[in-house]
Motif scaffolding. Sequence first.
Motif: not given
Length: 164
Positions: A7-8, A12-18
Amino acid sequence: MIKFLKQQLGHDAHPVAQFIKYGFVGGLATGINIAVFFVLGWTLLPCLTEDDIMVKLLGLAVEPVTEAVRKWNAGFCSGVGFVVSNTVCYILNRLFVFKPGRHGVVKECALFFAVSGVSWGIGTAIQTQLIAAWGVQTSLAFGANIFTALLINYAMRKFVIFKG
C-alpha cells in the motif's frame, strides 16, 4: 505487513508516505546527478580546481583549467547529469510516487523533462553566474543548482504533471 508495504509503495499511499517516497527517489536521482557531474568534471570535462571542497574531501588530483573552461565544462557536466538522473527520476516517480494518468505517457514524460529542464536551466544559470562572477567553488555552485531544481520540481510534478 506485506499488505502495508504494498500500500505504501502504491500510488494511493498517504501523503506523508508519498512525500517520503518522493524524497527517496529525489535523493537517489540527486546522488546519480552528483556522481555523473563529479566523475565527468574530474575526468572527461575538467571543471574542478585544487581548492574545491570535493577535490580536497576525496583527495582527487586535478589538472589546472582556466575559468572560462571551468565555467563551460561545469555546465556540460550538469547537462549530462541532468539527462541521466532525470530519466531515472521519471521512471521511479511514475512507478512508485505519483499517480500517472493526468496526461498520456508521452506528454507526461515531455512535461516532466520540460519542467525539469526549466529548473535545470535556472539552476545552471545560477551555477554559472556564481562561478563566473564571484569565483565560487564548483561544488558549492553545483549545490545551489541542485537546491533550485528541488524547489521547482516538487511543486510542478505534484500539481501539474501527475495526479498528485
